[in-house]
Motif scaffolding. Structure first.
Motif, mmCIF file in Angstrom:
data_model
loop_
_atom_site.group_PDB
_atom_site.id
_atom_site.type_symbol
_atom_site.label_atom_id
_atom_site.label_comp_id
_atom_site.label_asym_id
_atom_site.label_seq_id
_atom_site.Cartn_x
_atom_site.Cartn_y
_atom_site.Cartn_z
ATOM 1 N N SER A 144 -5.066 -4.724 17.642
ATOM 2 C CA SER A 144 -5.619 -5.590 18.680
ATOM 3 C C SER A 144 -5.199 -5.055 20.044
ATOM 4 O O SER A 144 -4.011 -4.986 20.352
ATOM 5 C CB SER A 144 -5.126 -7.023 18.512
ATOM 6 O OG SER A 144 -5.499 -7.788 19.640
ATOM 7 N N ARG A 145 -6.179 -4.698 20.848
ATOM 8 C CA ARG A 145 -5.874 -4.105 22.153
ATOM 9 C C ARG A 145 -5.520 -5.159 23.187
ATOM 10 O O ARG A 145 -4.758 -4.929 24.105
ATOM 11 C CB ARG A 145 -7.068 -3.277 22.633
ATOM 12 C CG ARG A 145 -7.226 -1.984 21.815
ATOM 13 C CD ARG A 145 -8.472 -1.263 22.217
ATOM 14 N NE ARG A 145 -9.634 -1.941 21.649
ATOM 15 C CZ ARG A 145 -10.333 -1.456 20.613
ATOM 16 N NH1 ARG A 145 -10.018 -0.303 20.073
ATOM 17 N NH2 ARG A 145 -11.365 -2.116 20.138
ATOM 18 N N GLN A 146 -6.113 -6.326 23.079
ATOM 19 C CA GLN A 146 -5.810 -7.423 23.994
ATOM 20 C C GLN A 146 -6.268 -8.714 23.336
ATOM 21 O O GLN A 146 -7.121 -8.706 22.454
ATOM 22 C CB GLN A 146 -6.532 -7.225 25.331
ATOM 23 C CG GLN A 146 -8.028 -7.025 25.171
ATOM 24 C CD GLN A 146 -8.721 -6.688 26.483
ATOM 25 O OE1 GLN A 146 -8.356 -7.185 27.542
ATOM 26 N NE2 GLN A 146 -9.733 -5.845 26.419
ATOM 27 N N HIS A 147 -5.659 -9.801 23.784
ATOM 28 C CA HIS A 147 -6.147 -11.087 23.284
ATOM 29 C C HIS A 147 -5.988 -12.158 24.335
ATOM 30 O O HIS A 147 -5.369 -11.964 25.367
ATOM 31 C CB HIS A 147 -5.450 -11.470 21.977
ATOM 32 C CG HIS A 147 -4.000 -11.834 22.132
ATOM 33 N ND1 HIS A 147 -2.999 -10.907 22.096
ATOM 34 C CD2 HIS A 147 -3.398 -13.029 22.312
ATOM 35 C CE1 HIS A 147 -1.826 -11.519 22.241
ATOM 36 N NE2 HIS A 147 -2.035 -12.809 22.387
ATOM 37 N N ASN A 148 -6.560 -13.306 24.057
ATOM 38 C CA ASN A 148 -6.567 -14.391 25.017
ATOM 39 C C ASN A 148 -6.669 -15.696 24.228
ATOM 40 O O ASN A 148 -7.080 -15.681 23.059
ATOM 41 C CB ASN A 148 -7.791 -14.203 25.932
ATOM 42 C CG ASN A 148 -7.661 -14.976 27.232
ATOM 43 O OD1 ASN A 148 -6.827 -15.865 27.366
ATOM 44 N ND2 ASN A 148 -8.509 -14.642 28.186
ATOM 45 N N VAL A 149 -6.270 -16.790 24.835
ATOM 46 C CA VAL A 149 -6.427 -18.093 24.186
ATOM 47 C C VAL A 149 -7.177 -19.007 25.134
ATOM 48 O O VAL A 149 -6.813 -19.129 26.299
ATOM 49 C CB VAL A 149 -5.071 -18.769 23.894
ATOM 50 C CG1 VAL A 149 -5.270 -19.925 22.928
ATOM 51 C CG2 VAL A 149 -4.086 -17.782 23.354
ATOM 52 N N LEU A 150 -8.208 -19.627 24.635
ATOM 53 C CA LEU A 150 -8.967 -20.568 25.455
ATOM 54 C C LEU A 150 -8.725 -21.970 24.909
ATOM 55 O O LEU A 150 -9.104 -22.282 23.783
ATOM 56 C CB LEU A 150 -10.467 -20.251 25.411
ATOM 57 C CG LEU A 150 -10.948 -19.101 26.299
ATOM 58 C CD1 LEU A 150 -10.466 -17.766 25.776
ATOM 59 C CD2 LEU A 150 -12.459 -19.107 26.398
ATOM 60 N N TYR A 151 -8.062 -22.777 25.708
ATOM 61 C CA TYR A 151 -7.849 -24.164 25.290
ATOM 62 C C TYR A 151 -9.035 -24.987 25.744
ATOM 63 O O TYR A 151 -9.603 -24.734 26.802
ATOM 64 C CB TYR A 151 -6.578 -24.716 25.923
ATOM 65 C CG TYR A 151 -5.339 -24.092 25.344
ATOM 66 C CD1 TYR A 151 -4.825 -24.531 24.137
ATOM 67 C CD2 TYR A 151 -4.710 -23.037 26.002
ATOM 68 C CE1 TYR A 151 -3.697 -23.946 23.597
ATOM 69 C CE2 TYR A 151 -3.581 -22.451 25.471
ATOM 70 C CZ TYR A 151 -3.078 -22.906 24.266
ATOM 71 O OH TYR A 151 -1.975 -22.325 23.734
ATOM 72 N N SER A 152 -9.387 -25.983 24.938
ATOM 73 C CA SER A 152 -10.454 -26.862 25.407
ATOM 74 C C SER A 152 -9.810 -27.891 26.310
ATOM 75 O O SER A 152 -8.765 -28.452 25.998
ATOM 76 C CB SER A 152 -11.156 -27.525 24.237
ATOM 77 O OG SER A 152 -10.288 -28.371 23.549
#
Lengths: 169, 148
Positions: A144-152
């Motif tokens: 995995s080169r990058q990741h992100n988390v999107l909270y609602s």
């Protein structure tokens, strides 16, 4: 599981799904009530639901809890930029984790959206969700080169899957 | 929300395999060795309190018709207005505000891909924002419920 596989649903199947997608009627004999509503023989509704469960068109039949009411208010959509060569194999591993409710491969949309794997993580708090996401990051490692988390931050509309463009009766 | 031991059991154990029988609650009752009435009233009460959103089939996405996850970048000031327009579309069944440059996320379902694209074109016209289609390519996990 491949989305190319097809599920042959005939008109009766579609009517049964349409009639029950917002839930079975809360009565002691729910399938009979549905059969009556649709003018079908009593046992046919049970038979068809069983067949759709077998074919995979229906994933499960059961109680559907509202995670928010149960205190799982932190729902983090984690998104990952995973090596194309490895994403399918790793997706199977991540999808099997107990705290991941959904795991999908989706197309990237560059440059705005570099992520090709989605894993929905539920927790009671953001800290709990973040711990779980750290664990996923460890499993993926350099793939995995990058990741992100999107909270609602707000639920604006939420209903079950619907059949569209078909009448409900 | 606090759940009793029985409530917890019902929520945890019956997210799948709800009996396909003439009297499903009687069958659950038998396995728990309590009365059908107790099972039924407990489930009804859980539904009334909103702990259960429904009892029924969870249908696999893309089983019937076409669907896609869609993301949009909406100016913060216009978020409520745009979200409203989108929620009014009959084919939209999940609509979430999320913390990202792409701040509005929803699922569109339609009877086929042509109708899906028409819905997206209409959303673009009505909101002035460009929907980004992120359709499912592969599902890695069959949603088998969730342990509480």
């Amino acid at each position: 599981m491949n989305i190319q596989s097809t599920f042959e649903l005939d008109k009766i199947d579609q009517r049964i799904i349409a009639a029950t997608q917002e839930g079975l009627p809360l009565v002691s004999k729910p399938y009979e009530t549905v059969a009556k509503m649709l003018g079908l023989p009593n046992d046919l509704v049970i038979e068809r639901l069983e067949a759709m469960l077998q074919s995979g068109a229906i994933r499960r039949i059961g109680v559907v809890p509202n995670h928010y009411k149960l205190g799982f208010t932190a729902n983090g959509m984690s998104v990952w930029d995973v090596d194309n060569e490895l994403v399918d194999e790793l997706g199977d591993t991540i999808g099997a984790l107990e705290y991941v409710s959904h795991c999908y491969r989706r197309p990237r949309h560059l440059p705005l959206w570099p992520y090709n794997m989605f894993a929905m993580v539920h927790g009671r708090t953001r800290i709990e969700v973040e711990e779980k996401i750290e664990a996923i990051a460890k499993i993926l490692g350099p793939a995995s080169r990058q990741h992100n988390v999107l909270y609602s931050t707000k639920i604006l509309k939420k209903t079950g899957v619907r059949l569209c463009g078909r009448s409900k009766d | 929300m606090q759940l009793t031991a029985l409530e917890k059991k019902l929520v945890n154990q019956w997210q799948k395999g709800f009996p396909l029988a003439r009297r499903p609650y009687a069958q659950i009752a038998e396995s728990l060795q309590i009365s059908e009435d107790e099972v039924f009233t407990t489930i009804k009460d859980l539904t009334d309190r909103g702990v259960l959103s429904r009892i029924g089939a969870v249908v696999r996405p893309n089983t019937a018709g076409a669907s896609s996850l869609v993301a949009m970048q909406v100016p913060d000031k216009r978020l409520d207005e745009v979200a409203q327009i989108i929620s009014e579309e009959p084919g939209v069944n999940h609509n979430y505000q999320r913390e990202n440059k792409l701040n509005l996320w929803f699922v569109v379902t339609a009877s086929d891909t042509r109708q899906l694209d028409q819905t997206l074109a209409r959303i673009k016209d009505n909101t002035g924002c460009t929907p980004i289609k992120l359709p499912l390519k592969k599902a890695f996990h069959i949603d088998l419920g969730f342990s509480i």
